[in-house]
Design a protein around this motif. Structure first.
Motif, PDB file in Angstrom:
ATOM      1  N   MET A   1       0.850  -1.196   0.000  1.00  8.67           N
ATOM      2  CA  MET A   1       0.000   0.000   0.000  1.00  8.67           C
ATOM      3  C   MET A   1       0.882   1.241   0.000  1.00  8.67           C
ATOM      4  O   MET A   1       1.828   1.351   0.757  1.00  8.67           O
ATOM      5  CB  MET A   1      -0.896   0.000   1.242  1.00  8.67           C
ATOM      6  N   SER A   2       0.601   2.162  -0.851  1.00  5.42           N
ATOM      7  CA  SER A   2       1.380   3.387  -0.911  1.00  5.42           C
ATOM      8  C   SER A   2       0.559   4.530  -0.350  1.00  5.42           C
ATOM      9  O   SER A   2      -0.627   4.400  -0.078  1.00  5.42           O
ATOM     10  CB  SER A   2       1.781   3.681  -2.355  1.00  5.42           C
ATOM     11  N   GLY A   3       1.203   5.675  -0.192  1.00  5.45           N
ATOM     12  CA  GLY A   3       0.499   6.848   0.302  1.00  5.45           C
ATOM     13  C   GLY A   3       1.114   7.362   1.582  1.00  5.45           C
ATOM     14  O   GLY A   3       1.869   6.672   2.269  1.00  5.45           O
ATOM     15  N   GLU A   4       0.778   8.589   1.898  1.00 12.57           N
ATOM     16  CA  GLU A   4       1.349   9.268   3.055  1.00 12.57           C
ATOM     17  C   GLU A   4       0.867   8.656   4.362  1.00 12.57           C
ATOM     18  O   GLU A   4      -0.282   8.231   4.489  1.00 12.57           O
ATOM     19  CB  GLU A   4       0.965  10.748   3.010  1.00 12.57           C
ATOM     20  N   ILE A   5       1.770   8.641   5.342  1.00 13.28           N
ATOM     21  CA  ILE A   5       1.430   8.206   6.695  1.00 13.28           C
ATOM     22  C   ILE A   5       1.247   9.442   7.565  1.00 13.28           C
ATOM     23  O   ILE A   5       2.120  10.303   7.613  1.00 13.28           O
ATOM     24  CB  ILE A   5       2.538   7.319   7.292  1.00 13.28           C
ATOM     25  N   GLU A   6       0.128   9.512   8.259  1.00 16.43           N
ATOM     26  CA  GLU A   6      -0.103  10.558   9.252  1.00 16.43           C
ATOM     27  C   GLU A   6      -0.383   9.885  10.588  1.00 16.43           C
ATOM     28  O   GLU A   6      -1.127   8.904  10.650  1.00 16.43           O
ATOM     29  CB  GLU A   6      -1.277  11.452   8.860  1.00 16.43           C
ATOM     30  N   LEU A   7       0.227  10.418  11.649  1.00 22.56           N
ATOM     31  CA  LEU A   7       0.077   9.860  12.987  1.00 22.56           C
ATOM     32  C   LEU A   7      -0.456  10.922  13.934  1.00 22.56           C
ATOM     33  O   LEU A   7       0.094  12.015  14.019  1.00 22.56           O
ATOM     34  CB  LEU A   7       1.433   9.351  13.507  1.00 22.56           C
ATOM     35  N   TRP A   8      -1.527  10.579  14.658  1.00 17.52           N
ATOM     36  CA  TRP A   8      -2.065  11.424  15.716  1.00 17.52           C
ATOM     37  C   TRP A   8      -1.581  10.852  17.045  1.00 17.52           C
ATOM     38  O   TRP A   8      -1.792   9.673  17.336  1.00 17.52           O
ATOM     39  CB  TRP A   8      -3.591  11.465  15.649  1.00 17.52           C
ATOM     40  N   HIS A   9      -0.944  11.707  17.846  1.00 20.60           N
ATOM     41  CA  HIS A   9      -0.145  11.237  18.976  1.00 20.60           C
ATOM     42  C   HIS A   9      -0.330  12.148  20.178  1.00 20.60           C
ATOM     43  O   HIS A   9      -0.377  13.374  20.045  1.00 20.60           O
ATOM     44  CB  HIS A   9       1.330  11.212  18.548  1.00 20.60           C
ATOM     45  N   VAL A  10      -0.450  11.542  21.354  1.00 25.98           N
ATOM     46  CA  VAL A  10      -0.424  12.264  22.629  1.00 25.98           C
ATOM     47  C   VAL A  10       0.916  11.964  23.290  1.00 25.98           C
ATOM     48  O   VAL A  10       1.282  10.783  23.435  1.00 25.98           O
ATOM     49  CB  VAL A  10      -1.578  11.832  23.548  1.00 25.98           C
ATOM     50  N   PRO A  11       1.687  12.975  23.679  1.00 25.21           N
ATOM     51  CA  PRO A  11       2.984  12.725  24.307  1.00 25.21           C
ATOM     52  C   PRO A  11       2.874  11.779  25.505  1.00 25.21           C
ATOM     53  O   PRO A  11       1.923  11.852  26.284  1.00 25.21           O
ATOM     54  CB  PRO A  11       3.433  14.125  24.758  1.00 25.21           C
ATOM     55  N   GLN A  12       3.843  10.874  25.605  1.00 24.37           N
ATOM     56  CA  GLN A  12       3.986   9.900  26.681  1.00 24.37           C
ATOM     57  C   GLN A  12       2.955   8.776  26.629  1.00 24.37           C
ATOM     58  O   GLN A  12       2.951   7.899  27.491  1.00 24.37           O
ATOM     59  CB  GLN A  12       3.917  10.577  28.065  1.00 24.37           C
ATOM     60  N   SER A  13       2.090   8.775  25.648  1.00 21.39           N
ATOM     61  CA  SER A  13       1.049   7.754  25.571  1.00 21.39           C
ATOM     62  C   SER A  13       1.518   6.558  24.754  1.00 21.39           C
ATOM     63  O   SER A  13       2.618   6.539  24.196  1.00 21.39           O
ATOM     64  CB  SER A  13      -0.219   8.333  24.943  1.00 21.39           C
ATOM     65  N   ARG A  14       0.625   5.563  24.637  1.00 19.97           N
ATOM     66  CA  ARG A  14       0.951   4.347  23.901  1.00 19.97           C
ATOM     67  C   ARG A  14       1.216   4.612  22.424  1.00 19.97           C
ATOM     68  O   ARG A  14       1.831   3.790  21.741  1.00 19.97           O
ATOM     69  CB  ARG A  14      -0.190   3.333  24.077  1.00 19.97           C
ATOM     70  N   SER A  15       0.772   5.739  21.917  1.00 20.88           N
ATOM     71  CA  SER A  15       1.047   6.055  20.510  1.00 20.88           C
ATOM     72  C   SER A  15       2.541   6.281  20.261  1.00 20.88           C
ATOM     73  O   SER A  15       2.987   6.296  19.107  1.00 20.88           O
ATOM     74  CB  SER A  15       0.242   7.270  20.056  1.00 20.88           C
ATOM     75  N   PHE A  16       3.306   6.437  21.348  1.00 21.16           N
ATOM     76  CA  PHE A  16       4.757   6.540  21.186  1.00 21.16           C
ATOM     77  C   PHE A  16       5.314   5.310  20.485  1.00 21.16           C
ATOM     78  O   PHE A  16       6.327   5.390  19.781  1.00 21.16           O
ATOM     79  CB  PHE A  16       5.436   6.718  22.549  1.00 21.16           C
ATOM     80  N   ARG A  17       4.664   4.154  20.673  1.00 22.08           N
ATOM     81  CA  ARG A  17       5.154   2.932  20.028  1.00 22.08           C
ATOM     82  C   ARG A  17       5.163   3.077  18.506  1.00 22.08           C
ATOM     83  O   ARG A  17       6.109   2.637  17.838  1.00 22.08           O
ATOM     84  CB  ARG A  17       4.294   1.738  20.450  1.00 22.08           C
ATOM     85  N   VAL A  18       4.122   3.679  17.955  1.00 24.68           N
ATOM     86  CA  VAL A  18       4.066   3.854  16.503  1.00 24.68           C
ATOM     87  C   VAL A  18       5.083   4.896  16.053  1.00 24.68           C
ATOM     88  O   VAL A  18       5.738   4.732  15.020  1.00 24.68           O
ATOM     89  CB  VAL A  18       2.639   4.230  16.061  1.00 24.68           C
ATOM     90  N   LEU A  19       5.235   5.962  16.836  1.00 26.21           N
ATOM     91  CA  LEU A  19       6.232   6.979  16.512  1.00 26.21           C
ATOM     92  C   LEU A  19       7.627   6.365  16.476  1.00 26.21           C
ATOM     93  O   LEU A  19       8.416   6.611  15.541  1.00 26.21           O
ATOM     94  CB  LEU A  19       6.167   8.103  17.547  1.00 26.21           C
ATOM     95  N   TRP A  20       7.949   5.562  17.467  1.00 28.45           N
ATOM     96  CA  TRP A  20       9.249   4.865  17.518  1.00 28.45           C
ATOM     97  C   TRP A  20       9.384   3.922  16.322  1.00 28.45           C
ATOM     98  O   TRP A  20      10.433   3.885  15.658  1.00 28.45           O
ATOM     99  CB  TRP A  20       9.338   4.131  18.846  1.00 28.45           C
ATOM    100  N   PHE A  21       8.335   3.168  16.021  1.00 29.07           N
ATOM    101  CA  PHE A  21       8.357   2.245  14.889  1.00 29.07           C
ATOM    102  C   PHE A  21       8.695   2.988  13.589  1.00 29.07           C
ATOM    103  O   PHE A  21       9.510   2.517  12.789  1.00 29.07           O
ATOM    104  CB  PHE A  21       7.001   1.554  14.765  1.00 29.07           C
ATOM    105  N   LEU A  22       8.053   4.121  13.380  1.00 34.34           N
ATOM    106  CA  LEU A  22       8.272   4.868  12.142  1.00 34.34           C
ATOM    107  C   LEU A  22       9.728   5.302  12.001  1.00 34.34           C
ATOM    108  O   LEU A  22      10.290   5.289  10.895  1.00 34.34           O
ATOM    109  CB  LEU A  22       7.336   6.073  12.091  1.00 34.34           C
ATOM    110  N   HIS A  23      10.344   5.669  13.118  1.00 36.75           N
ATOM    111  CA  HIS A  23      11.763   6.033  13.076  1.00 36.75           C
ATOM    112  C   HIS A  23      12.637   4.809  12.819  1.00 36.75           C
ATOM    113  O   HIS A  23      13.606   4.890  12.056  1.00 36.75           O
ATOM    114  CB  HIS A  23      12.167   6.725  14.371  1.00 36.75           C
TER     115      HIS A  23
END
Length: 221
Positions: A1-23
């Motif tokens: 699948m192609s296309g832009e990735i956008e992430l909605w994130h709250v600092p210190q929350s579980r969404s940090f896992r996706v932010l880390w994954f992307l890096h």
């Protein structure tokens, strides 16, 4: 699948896992920081991305998706194969187990956060729950360390998305557990902190909005 990735994130929350994954994956993305007061999570726009009104939420080429483990599993299968273990791989079972073991750890972190941080009034908090959940958190991390034996990461072949799923809980445990409660925990946290992708994600995480103290001691019983 192609296309832009956008992430909605709250600092210190579980969404940090996706932010880390992307890096770790080196994938380009757009980051949207949200507040922890809940108002930004209840808008019609966000509820269209996340049925439960939580983070993380992503859009992948415009298509919405929520739940951090599911997002990482999907991205590993479609855009970052080095972080996954595909069907037929000899480590597939262990990889999936580790990826979802992060949810077991997260359950105990969520209960501890609820009683130490979210419930503002002392009479609303349960010292019993604080003690029990800290003990359960220590047990889940001790179990993971025993599984790893002499390895640095969960799988014999090395780092994967499973380490991100579990590693977030390992990192957050510093708010509720002393290092001596889980032998080997400090070394594990140091391995996580030494990863350039983790540091890059940490730099983007935003100011503290959940954990404003360095440590939350539980009441003695």
């Amino acid at each position: 699948m192609s296309g832009e990735i956008e992430l909605w994130h709250v600092p210190q929350s579980r969404s940090f896992r996706v932010l880390w994954f992307l890096h770790e994956a080196g994938l380009p993305y757009r980051l949207h920081l949200l507040g922890f007061d809940g108002s930004s999570l209840r808008t019609p726009e966000h509820l269209a991305r996340s049925l439960a009104g939580r983070v993380p939420a992503v859009t992948l080429g415009g298509a919405p998706m929520a739940e951090s483990a599911a997002i990482m599993e999907y991205l590993a299968e479609t855009r970052a194969p080095a972080l996954g273990r595909p069907p037929g791989h000899p480590e597939r079972m262990a990889y999936l187990e580790g990826l979802h073991y992060g949810e077991t750890i997260g359950q105990h972190l969520a209960n501890l956060t609820q009683h130490h941080v979210i419930l503002r009034e002392p009479q609303m908090r349960s010292p019993t729950v604080m003690r029990l959940e800290a003990a359960r958190l220590a047990k889940t991390l001790t179990g993971a360390l025993a599984h790893m034996a002499e390895r640095d990461w969960l799988l014999p072949s090395g780092f994967s998305a499973a380490d991100i799923a579990v590693g977030y809980g390992v990192w957050q445990a510093r708010y509720f557990l002393q290092p001596e409660e889980v032998p080997g925990l400090s070394a594990w946290q140091s391995r996580i902190a030494s990863r350039p992708a983790f540091q890059a994600a940490l730099a983007q995480d935003g100011p503290p909005v959940i954990y404003r103290e360095a440590f939350y001691p539980r009441p003695e019983g």
